[in-house]
Scaffold this motif. Structure first.
Motif, PDB file in Angstrom:
ATOM      1  N   GLY A 145      33.405  -1.869  -4.663  1.00  0.00           N
ATOM      2  CA  GLY A 145      31.986  -1.488  -4.785  1.00  0.00           C
ATOM      3  C   GLY A 145      31.049  -2.636  -4.440  1.00  0.00           C
ATOM      4  O   GLY A 145      31.365  -3.464  -3.581  1.00  0.00           O
ATOM      5  N   ASN A 146      29.928  -2.682  -5.148  1.00  0.00           N
ATOM      6  CA  ASN A 146      28.938  -3.738  -4.909  1.00  0.00           C
ATOM      7  C   ASN A 146      29.364  -4.996  -5.687  1.00  0.00           C
ATOM      8  O   ASN A 146      28.909  -5.257  -6.802  1.00  0.00           O
ATOM      9  CB  ASN A 146      27.554  -3.259  -5.345  1.00  0.00           C
ATOM     10  N   VAL A 147      30.247  -5.762  -5.057  1.00  0.00           N
ATOM     11  CA  VAL A 147      30.806  -6.965  -5.695  1.00  0.00           C
ATOM     12  C   VAL A 147      29.703  -7.990  -5.964  1.00  0.00           C
ATOM     13  O   VAL A 147      29.686  -8.655  -7.006  1.00  0.00           O
ATOM     14  CB  VAL A 147      31.920  -7.562  -4.798  1.00  0.00           C
ATOM     15  N   VAL A 148      28.778  -8.091  -4.998  1.00  0.00           N
ATOM     16  CA  VAL A 148      27.692  -9.074  -5.100  1.00  0.00           C
ATOM     17  C   VAL A 148      26.935  -8.918  -6.421  1.00  0.00           C
ATOM     18  O   VAL A 148      26.656  -9.888  -7.120  1.00  0.00           O
ATOM     19  CB  VAL A 148      26.752  -8.950  -3.876  1.00  0.00           C
ATOM     20  N   LYS A 149      26.647  -7.670  -6.779  1.00  0.00           N
ATOM     21  CA  LYS A 149      25.888  -7.399  -8.004  1.00  0.00           C
ATOM     22  C   LYS A 149      26.600  -7.948  -9.245  1.00  0.00           C
ATOM     23  O   LYS A 149      25.957  -8.430 -10.185  1.00  0.00           O
ATOM     24  CB  LYS A 149      25.681  -5.883  -8.152  1.00  0.00           C
ATOM     25  N   THR A 150      27.925  -7.908  -9.240  1.00  0.00           N
ATOM     26  CA  THR A 150      28.657  -8.360 -10.433  1.00  0.00           C
ATOM     27  C   THR A 150      28.545  -9.870 -10.641  1.00  0.00           C
ATOM     28  O   THR A 150      28.862 -10.371 -11.710  1.00  0.00           O
ATOM     29  CB  THR A 150      30.159  -7.988 -10.362  1.00  0.00           C
ATOM     30  N   LEU A 151      28.120 -10.590  -9.586  1.00  0.00           N
ATOM     31  CA  LEU A 151      28.018 -12.047  -9.695  1.00  0.00           C
ATOM     32  C   LEU A 151      26.659 -12.515 -10.214  1.00  0.00           C
ATOM     33  O   LEU A 151      26.498 -13.655 -10.649  1.00  0.00           O
ATOM     34  CB  LEU A 151      28.262 -12.694  -8.326  1.00  0.00           C
ATOM     35  N   LEU A 152      25.688 -11.625 -10.150  1.00  0.00           N
ATOM     36  CA  LEU A 152      24.317 -11.994 -10.531  1.00  0.00           C
ATOM     37  C   LEU A 152      24.196 -12.114 -12.055  1.00  0.00           C
ATOM     38  O   LEU A 152      25.030 -11.572 -12.779  1.00  0.00           O
ATOM     39  CB  LEU A 152      23.346 -10.920 -10.005  1.00  0.00           C
ATOM     40  N   PRO A 153      23.171 -12.814 -12.544  1.00  0.00           N
ATOM     41  CA  PRO A 153      22.981 -12.891 -13.992  1.00  0.00           C
ATOM     42  C   PRO A 153      23.007 -11.465 -14.570  1.00  0.00           C
ATOM     43  O   PRO A 153      22.440 -10.557 -13.960  1.00  0.00           O
ATOM     44  CB  PRO A 153      21.590 -13.521 -14.126  1.00  0.00           C
ATOM     45  N   ASP A 154      23.672 -11.270 -15.655  1.00  0.00           N
ATOM     46  CA  ASP A 154      23.908  -9.940 -16.276  1.00  0.00           C
ATOM     47  C   ASP A 154      25.072  -9.192 -15.638  1.00  0.00           C
ATOM     48  O   ASP A 154      25.488  -8.155 -16.150  1.00  0.00           O
ATOM     49  CB  ASP A 154      22.666  -9.006 -16.243  1.00  0.00           C
ATOM     50  N   GLY A 155      25.601  -9.673 -14.537  1.00  0.00           N
ATOM     51  CA  GLY A 155      26.750  -9.005 -13.901  1.00  0.00           C
ATOM     52  C   GLY A 155      28.042  -9.344 -14.639  1.00  0.00           C
ATOM     53  O   GLY A 155      28.129 -10.377 -15.314  1.00  0.00           O
ATOM     54  N   THR A 156      29.040  -8.481 -14.478  1.00  0.00           N
ATOM     55  CA  THR A 156      30.294  -8.655 -15.227  1.00  0.00           C
ATOM     56  C   THR A 156      31.070  -9.912 -14.807  1.00  0.00           C
ATOM     57  O   THR A 156      31.870 -10.422 -15.581  1.00  0.00           O
ATOM     58  CB  THR A 156      31.217  -7.428 -15.023  1.00  0.00           C
ATOM     59  N   ASN A 157      30.850 -10.384 -13.591  1.00  0.00           N
ATOM     60  CA  ASN A 157      31.573 -11.583 -13.144  1.00  0.00           C
ATOM     61  C   ASN A 157      30.695 -12.831 -13.075  1.00  0.00           C
ATOM     62  O   ASN A 157      31.055 -13.813 -12.426  1.00  0.00           O
ATOM     63  CB  ASN A 157      32.182 -11.329 -11.753  1.00  0.00           C
TER      64      ASN A 157
END
Ligand code: BMA
Length: 369
Positions: A145-157
């Motif tokens: 999916g949208n992996v980039v989003k998971t790296l942002l603050p509040d993202g799971t990664n």
């Protein structure tokens, strides 16, 4: 002032404003806290772009055709008689705490090569084929999916990504010269963003998320003390200028604007030439408007099947275009036919040597002059 003088005066002001607009923005470095050497590097790039184009290649001190990590070997030098003016290095795998990058080069060796290149008067540029943090696959694993989003603050990664950036910052911190001064370099993260082969490609994340990821990453590295870094934004193929600039991270986050384009046997030379010409227009326009310089960040024709490719196809595309640098991709050690420079014994060797001998093609020795 008389009426006619006022009119003349207003016309003169108008002309100055118009010229100011067409001349583009004044060049400003992206990092207000950049070290002196980094500012000098940017100045050098702006200046040299008017003299000629710096010729570079990826990984040339690490390995080449038929050799791996041998002191003082370099295919480019053996063919051209001088080292390239720009050396590219790859840090994919560093984020995982590995000792070697994804192409098996030791990170401790990369630090050695960076120092050697700098001592030669050449420029270092770093790319990062980082893993997919969602699937644990590589950069080319576009699932998740949208992996980039998971790296942002509040993202799971996000926490994991901060750990990755800590490793990157610590690594860049080891780029120091003999006097303990940071060695300036060019970082080119999240490259070929308009392609669909990396998980950060435009097909898999919106432009807002992409720009947020870029800005967050750079702010984070700077907060960790990385101020010896220029930044290169490099797209893959774009349909038009709007697409080329849609994910531009902003002038405080970019110093060099460019693109990665290759010639392929299937598409043919005309296709490559047309593509490079269009992207050169985009990059030159963007550089002028944003007060930046432009570069041809990656190119080549795999296994160089055309023995005059360097002087007859590449040279006319980069000569006299205010291009700061052009970088050929690597001469892989363990992937037969995956090479983009030349080597002694290959049919294109004399042509690469000829390209490197041109006055407006800058190799390491010419940069030192
Ligand atoms: C690619 C190829 C891969 C390599 C990667 C990172 O373009 O050359 O084989 O792993 O770059 O260097």
């Amino acid at each position: 002032m008389k009426g006619s003088s006022i009119t003349l005066f207003l016309m003169a002001i108008g002309l100055v404003i118009m010229l100011g607009c067409t001349a583009g923005r004044a060049a400003v470095i992206s990092d207000s806290k950049a070290t002196l050497e980094t500012k000098q590097l940017l100045k050098q790039l702006h200046k040299s772009a008017h003299k000629g184009v710096i010729l570079g290649q990826q990984d040339v001190l690490a390995y080449g055709i038929g050799w791996w990590n041998q002191p003082d070997r370099c295919d480019f030098k053996e063919v051209c008689g001088d080292y390239p003016g720009l050396f590219g290095w790859e840090i994919g795998g560093l984020e995982l705490g590995h000792a070697r990058n994804l192409d098996s080069v030791l990170f401790t060796d990369i630090i050695r090569y960076v120092k050697k290149a700098y001592a030669l008067g050449a420029i270092n540029t770093i790319s990062w084929h980082l893993n997919n943090p969602v699937t644990k696959g590589d950069s080319w694993d576009t699932s998740g999916g949208n992996v980039v989003k998971t790296l942002l603050p509040d993202g799971t990664n996000h926490a994991l990504y901060c750990q990755w950036l800590d490793r990157v910052a610590a690594f860049f911190g080891q780029f120091v010269d003999d006097h303990g001064r940071p060695i300036p370099f060019i970082f080119r993260p999240f490259h070929e963003l308009t392609g669909d082969w990396f998980w950060w490609g435009s097909k898999y994340c919106g432009s807002t998320d992409y720009v947020k990821l870029w800005q967050f990453s750079i702010d984070y590295l700077r907060a960790k003390g990385v101020h010896h870094m220029l930044l290169a934004y490099s797209t893959a193929y774009c349909n038009d200028y709007e697409m080329f600039m849609a994910r531009y991270p902003g002038n405080r986050y970019v110093d060099i604007i460019g693109f990665d384009l290759y010639q392929f046997k299937t598409a043919g030379v005309a296709d490559y030439v047309r593509g490079v010409e269009h992207h050169t227009e985009y990059a030159r326009r963007a550089a002028k408007e944003q007060g930046k310089i432009w570069a041809f960040c990656e190119t080549g024709y795999e296994s160089v099947p055309d023995e005059k490719w360097f002087t007859e196809t590449l040279y006319p595309l980069i000569s006299d275009k205010n291009c700061a640098y052009v970088q050929l991709w690597r001469n892989a050690y363990n992937r037969p036919n995956h090479f983009y420079g030349s080597y002694v014994g290959h049919s294109s060797a004399s042509d690469l040597a000829k390209l490197a001998s041109f006055d407006d093609v800058l190799t390491a020795a010419k940069l030192r002059r």
